[in-house]
Design a protein around this motif. Structure first.
Motif, PDB file in Angstrom:
ATOM      1  N   ALA A 112      78.229 -23.345  33.771  1.00 42.42           N
ATOM      2  CA  ALA A 112      77.392 -23.452  34.967  1.00 42.42           C
ATOM      3  C   ALA A 112      77.827 -24.622  35.849  1.00 42.42           C
ATOM      4  N   TYR A 164      76.720 -24.734  41.355  1.00 43.28           N
ATOM      5  CA  TYR A 164      76.650 -26.156  41.043  1.00 43.28           C
ATOM      6  C   TYR A 164      77.689 -26.970  41.801  1.00 43.28           C
ATOM      7  N   ARG A 203      78.278 -15.894  31.868  1.00 40.49           N
ATOM      8  CA  ARG A 203      79.444 -16.142  32.727  1.00 40.49           C
ATOM      9  C   ARG A 203      80.729 -15.939  31.934  1.00 40.49           C
ATOM     10  N   PRO A 208      72.180 -18.886  33.364  1.00 44.55           N
ATOM     11  CA  PRO A 208      73.222 -19.917  33.305  1.00 44.55           C
ATOM     12  C   PRO A 208      73.420 -20.617  34.648  1.00 44.55           C
ATOM     13  N   PHE A 209      72.374 -21.273  35.078  1.00 45.18           N
ATOM     14  CA  PHE A 209      72.349 -21.988  36.342  1.00 45.18           C
ATOM     15  C   PHE A 209      71.733 -23.366  36.110  1.00 45.18           C
ATOM     16  N   SER A 234      80.371 -23.466  38.200  1.00 48.23           N
ATOM     17  CA  SER A 234      79.956 -22.307  38.993  1.00 48.23           C
ATOM     18  C   SER A 234      79.956 -22.587  40.492  1.00 48.23           C
TER      19      SER A 234
END
Length: 455
Positions: free
Chosen positions: A360, A366, A173, A246-247, A363
């Protein structure tokens, strides 16, 4: 006359044999490691994702060996990279936490290859601290991190074997639209069950897919240069990642979504197409490359060579892998032991929720999950990041429970297995002198907004 002719021809044969040139020494293989930044292990067709467009990675798998049980020692960028390059567990490198520079006394396998006559270079994301002499050349690259991969290949000395560490920044990201000419359709994205399936998640994942496709396009360019240079057959290539996507419930976590890595090995001169279930760890690359280069393994390496697997796809070289979660934006200290049947995780700070990394947290995915959590709309498998306190021990049957949703640590039917895995971790802690920090690094970002905290 016949006897004379016979003697003459024998003498001629012996003379020719004496004057024949000596056989050339066996040519050392070249090595290339393509390493993605925050790509999940199953984000390409060889591991089941037919939606994401990765034709060049797919071709590597069609021509090489696909590992189904390859793991990282950390699901965190710089600790994972330092671990790979030193062949040591993160806590043993002196750089176990995010952004810690690798101490200069650490031995890199690149340096061992360099001493044996190899040209060594980095192109893309460096992220291990100060420039090191173990790399002859260090190229940058932004925003994908792949921009100088081809130049690195073209500028290398042609009279030396080489090791290239080609490190993408994709798909780290933040994301921007139109990274590639034909963006992925959010409607076709594969949403893992630990994330809510909604427009925000799909849009976020589509942008993530786009960056992996961009990485793939650069990988294809390097492969073409390799063939044009006549080095294709004798170059061992690995495609892998440094940690999970990246979650939430992926990057920085010790589930398969965090520490499992794609691991495709291609070497036309020696390896035929195939798959293997052999367990390997990212710290095994260092001793493997040194062995294939004809070198002795450094006594500093903590990994084991997987050369036996390259020779026999049914071979095994280790019984388990170990993983670490140290500080990455937020205070944490977790350890994991995994074999082909079970995953065991021990959490030292169960009072803290399992926050994703700060980027994240901020994001689309999230922030929407936080709204859904407050509204009571997340299902049981999507609540993991919000639970506090958490359980100190976790045990999962990875065959029956591939996403590691069902914690068996308190199930009496698995008491024996729990004890065995617990003991294995204790043995590993003693063997590798792992210790809990007396003054753990505190959170440096807000766990709900991802914004940096004021010191």
């Amino acid at each position: 006359m016949k006897n004379f002719s016979f003697v003459f021809f024998i003498a001629l044969a012996l003379l020719s044999s004496c004057n024949a040139p000596e056989k050339k020494e066996k040519k050392q293989p070249n090595f290339i490691v393509f390493i993605a930044d925050d790509a999940a292990w199953n984000e390409c067709a060889p591991y089941g994702n037919e939606v994401i467009r990765t034709p060049n990675i797919n071709k590597l798998a069609e021509e090489g060996l696909v590992f189904d049980n390859a793991f990282l020692t950390a699901s965190s960028c710089s600790p994972s990279r330092c671990s790979i390059l030193t062949g040591r567990y993160p806590h043993s490198t002196g750089a176990p936490e995010l952004h810690m520079p690798l101490p200069h006394n650490q031995v890199l396998f690149a340096g061992e290859l360099q001493k044996a006559g190899y040209y060594t270079a980095v192109a893309g994301k460096y992220h291990i601290g100060d420039p090191r002499p173990e790399f002859d050349t260090i190229y940058g690259g932004s925003p994908s991190g792949c921009e100088f991969w081809v130049e690195a290949m073209e500028n290398r000395p042609k009279d030396k074997p080489f090791f290239m560490w080609l490190a993408a920044m994709d798909p780290h990201r933040p994301y921007k639209p139109n990274t590639i000419a034909k963006p992925h359709d959010p409607a076709k994205i594969i949403v893992p069950p630990y994330l809510p399936d909604n427009d925000s998640t799909r849009k976020d994942l589509a942008l993530y897919y786009d960056e992996i496709s961009r990485l793939d396009s650069y990988l294809g360019k390097v492969m073409q240069v390799l063939k044009d240079q006549g080095e294709d057959e004798n170059t061992l290539i690995i495609y892998m990642t440094d940690n999970g996507r990246p979650f939430p419930r992926a990057k920085t976590r010790l589930y398969d979504s965090g520490i499992k890595t794609p691991f495709i090995v291609r070497w036309p001169a020696k390896i035929k197409k195939g798959r293997t279930d052999a367990l390997v760890s990212s710290i095994d690359i260092a001793p493997t490359f040194c062995e294939l280069a004809g070198l002795n393994s450094s006594p500093t390496f903590q990994g084991v060579s997987f050369v036996p697997v390259l020779n026999d796809y049914s071979a095994t070289v280790r019984d388990y892998i170990a993983g670490e979660h140290n500080w990455h934006d937020y205070q944490s200290f977790e350890r994991a032991i995994r074999n082909t049947e079970f995953l065991y995780i021990r959490n030292t700070f169960p009072e803290l929720n399992a926050s994703p990394p700060a980027d994240a947290v901020g994001s689309l995915t999230y922030q929407e999950m936080i709204k859904m959590y407050n509204a009571g709309k997340l299902n049981e498998n999507q609540l993991d990041c919000f639970i506090a306190p958490r359980q100190v021990e976790e045990l999962y049957d990875v065959a029956k429970d591939p996403y590691q949703f069902n914690n068996l640590a308190e199930n009496p039917d698995y008491e024996k297995t729990l004890t065995e895995m617990r003991n294995k971790l204790d043995e590993w802690i003693i063997q590798y002198n792992d210790t809990i920090p007396e003054n753990p690094t505190p959170d440096k970002f807000d766990r709900w907004t991802g914004k940096r905290l004021v010191d």
